[in-house]
Design a protein around this motif. Structure first.
Motif, PDB file in Angstrom:
ATOM      1  N   LYS A  25       0.827  -1.208   0.000  1.00 25.44           N
ATOM      2  CA  LYS A  25       0.000   0.000   0.000  1.00 25.44           C
ATOM      3  C   LYS A  25       0.863   1.259   0.000  1.00 25.44           C
ATOM      4  N   VAL A  28       2.329   1.708  -3.547  1.00 27.74           N
ATOM      5  CA  VAL A  28       1.324   2.221  -4.475  1.00 27.74           C
ATOM      6  C   VAL A  28       1.087   3.710  -4.231  1.00 27.74           C
ATOM      7  N   ARG A  33       3.752   0.449  -9.166  1.00 25.72           N
ATOM      8  CA  ARG A  33       2.839  -0.677  -9.345  1.00 25.72           C
ATOM      9  C   ARG A  33       3.443  -1.855  -8.580  1.00 25.72           C
ATOM     10  N   VAL A  34       2.573  -2.694  -8.025  1.00 22.98           N
ATOM     11  CA  VAL A  34       3.060  -3.780  -7.173  1.00 22.98           C
ATOM     12  C   VAL A  34       2.506  -5.119  -7.640  1.00 22.98           C
ATOM     13  N   CYS A  48      -6.093  -6.654  -3.376  1.00 21.10           N
ATOM     14  CA  CYS A  48      -5.821  -5.933  -4.626  1.00 21.10           C
ATOM     15  C   CYS A  48      -7.032  -5.157  -5.151  1.00 21.10           C
ATOM     16  N   HIS A  51      -7.438  -1.307  -5.498  1.00 20.30           N
ATOM     17  CA  HIS A  51      -6.327  -0.565  -6.077  1.00 20.30           C
ATOM     18  C   HIS A  51      -6.225  -0.685  -7.600  1.00 20.30           C
ATOM     19  N   ALA A  54      -3.006  -0.988 -10.161  1.00 18.79           N
ATOM     20  CA  ALA A  54      -1.793  -0.637  -9.415  1.00 18.79           C
ATOM     21  C   ALA A  54      -1.281  -1.824  -8.605  1.00 18.79           C
ATOM     22  N   MET A  55      -2.184  -2.788  -8.329  1.00 20.42           N
ATOM     23  CA  MET A  55      -1.790  -4.020  -7.651  1.00 20.42           C
ATOM     24  C   MET A  55      -2.153  -5.199  -8.534  1.00 20.42           C
TER      25      MET A  55
END
Length: 242
Positions: A25, A28, A33-34, A48, A51, A54-55
């Motif tokens: 978190k 992000v 981006r994760v 996720c 988000h 981005a996740m």
């Protein structure tokens, strides 16, 4: 002056809860981006969902050797690059050594030590080719002194702390920074295995950290100018020694 993470791609293991989720978190929020790696598919999707893209969920059981080896290729397939690896997944065993089950010892040492080494080894060729990268490993305060109520866990963290510091000295010449975050006890599912009296004492004295506090320090390590490496951060509750 801090270094921006905007546009970078991070891979976080053990990302569906605890320190891993808090770290993801924070990343992000900082513009990265994760790729979220965890074996718990339901928890991963729930983490996720808020988000968007981005996740990116990646369901892998890191204790399965074949699945573990797929992590970096799968992450590259999802996101195209890996700028940051936060090797966070881990297990905990507390209590007297004589009471520890052999298979539990094997699982914990595999995840806390062998998997970390393999994940780092597997991402290094990609980072070396790009001439840049950051690797953060979740260690523990237990890596820095012999904790009598967790000999197996502490031993795994002493081992991984040595791995981080020796590997760091190999890879810095390739533009890769490597460091360990070593928190004291954190409010996560891991400490559910603490002796009940020890856990009650810690809660009563205010000697526990929150996962978000650890994530703030991870972000600090990653956002330093490229010429600076934070090689090891030991963080503990102010009341830890009460």
């Amino acid at each position: 002056m801090s270094h921006s993470l905007s546009g970078q791609v991070a891979v976080v293991t053990g990302a569906a809860s605890g320190i891993g989720l808090a770290s993801a978190k924070a990343l992000v929020a900082a513009g990265a981006r994760v790729v979220m790696v965890d074996r718990d598919e339901a928890a991963l999707k729930a983490a996720c969902a808020p988000h968007g893209d981005a996740m990116l969920p990646l369901v892998i059981d890191l204790l399965d050797a074949k699945a573990c080896a797929s992590l970096v290729p799968a992450a590259l397939g999802l996101a195209g690059r890996v700028d940051i690896l936060h090797a966070n997944a881990g297990l905990y065993i507390g209590g007297d050594l004589v009471d520890a089950q052999a298979d539990a010892i094997d699982r914990m040492l595999t995840l806390n030590v062998n998997v970390v080494m393999k994940n780092v080894r597997d991402v290094l060729p990609h980072m070396i080719a790009r001439g840049s990268g950051d690797i953060i490993v979740t260690s523990s305060l237990a890596a820095h002194y012999p904790t009598p109520w967790e000999p197996v866990y502490a031993s795994s963290k002493w081992a991984i702390d040595c791995f981080v510091q020796t590997t760091r000295r190999q890879v810095f010449r390739h533009g890769i920074r490597m460091g360990a975050i070593s928190p004291g006890p954190v409010v996560t599912a891991l400490i559910a295995d603490w002796p009940a009296d020890k856990l009650a004492e810690a809660r009563a004295s205010g000697s526990l950290l929150d996962a978000s506090e650890v994530a703030e320090v991870v972000l600090f390590m990653l956002t330093r100018p490229r010429g600076m490496t934070i090689r090891d951060v030991v963080m503990l509750p102010t009341n830890f020694d009460l």
